[in-house]
Design an enzyme around this catalytic site. Sequence first.
Site, PDB file in Angstrom:
ATOM      1  N   VAL A  48      39.211  27.732  27.697  1.00 40.89           N
ATOM      2  CA  VAL A  48      39.519  29.261  28.145  1.00 40.89           C
ATOM      3  C   VAL A  48      38.627  29.150  29.455  1.00 40.89           C
ATOM      4  O   VAL A  48      39.304  29.640  30.457  1.00 40.89           O
ATOM      5  CB  VAL A  48      38.765  30.100  27.250  1.00 40.89           C
ATOM      6  N   CYS A  49      37.532  28.433  29.730  1.00 41.81           N
ATOM      7  CA  CYS A  49      36.641  28.597  30.735  1.00 41.81           C
ATOM      8  C   CYS A  49      37.405  27.750  31.822  1.00 41.81           C
ATOM      9  O   CYS A  49      37.396  28.228  33.139  1.00 41.81           O
ATOM     10  CB  CYS A  49      35.173  27.708  30.430  1.00 41.81           C
ATOM     11  N   THR A  50      38.066  26.801  31.584  1.00 46.56           N
ATOM     12  CA  THR A  50      38.912  26.096  32.755  1.00 46.56           C
ATOM     13  C   THR A  50      39.894  26.821  33.012  1.00 46.56           C
ATOM     14  O   THR A  50      40.234  27.022  34.622  1.00 46.56           O
ATOM     15  CB  THR A  50      39.511  24.687  32.145  1.00 46.56           C
ATOM     16  N   LEU A  53      38.067  29.453  35.533  1.00 46.32           N
ATOM     17  CA  LEU A  53      37.449  29.099  36.666  1.00 46.32           C
ATOM     18  C   LEU A  53      38.728  28.689  37.799  1.00 46.32           C
ATOM     19  O   LEU A  53      38.552  28.647  39.002  1.00 46.32           O
ATOM     20  CB  LEU A  53      36.540  28.130  36.559  1.00 46.32           C
TER      21      LEU A  53
END
Length: 232
Positions: A48-50, A53
Amino acid sequence: MCAPSGPGNKFPDFQAETNEGFISSFYDWIGKDSWAILFSHPRDFTPVCTTELARLVQLAPEFKKRNVKLIGLSCDSADSHSKWADDILALYKMKCVGCDSEKKLPYPIIADEDRSLATELGMMDPDERDEKGNTLTARCVFIIGSDKTLKLSILYPATTGRNFDEILRVVDSLQLTAVKLVATPVDWKDGDDCVVLPTIDDNEAKKLFGEKIHTIDLPSGKHYLRMVPHPK
């Protein structure tokens, strides 16, 4: 340093290590006239973070147009951030065919390995932990004005990725209403009609907006829903 208690309060100044080097003063990094968005993510090299960002890489020019600086934060090391950047940029290129090629992230990421800054700012998620049992940061968003006050804070759980188009829309609203005596209604987008603040009486509203005011008739008979064109 203490955490901001809500919108309108002074956001704390701080020092931090990032993948781009040491920031000796958050205030100085923001600058005199810029706004800033400080956003945290739970962990590097996670799905999710990738996606989040990578989307921010795509939207970075839009935030720059609005004089908004971006800075991330997690409890990973600066070296981890630098290595993860390759994955973020690769996903950005896959998702944004035809976009300008980026060789580096257009924003720094704070390496808060001891969790001191995230703890002070209330960014920790007690339900999310790494394999060692250490708590991780939530998906927090702080929007900070050029006056260094907190304008908005949003806290998302680790399982829910953020909608940065919505964050961009919020910035448009915050920057407009910081200088114009209007508010933005539901689903408002930049360029749409606005509403006159309820604290402004009809006489003052007419001085400000002239004949552009359109009052919507409601069953209560109260004339509080006063629409005006976007005050460019």
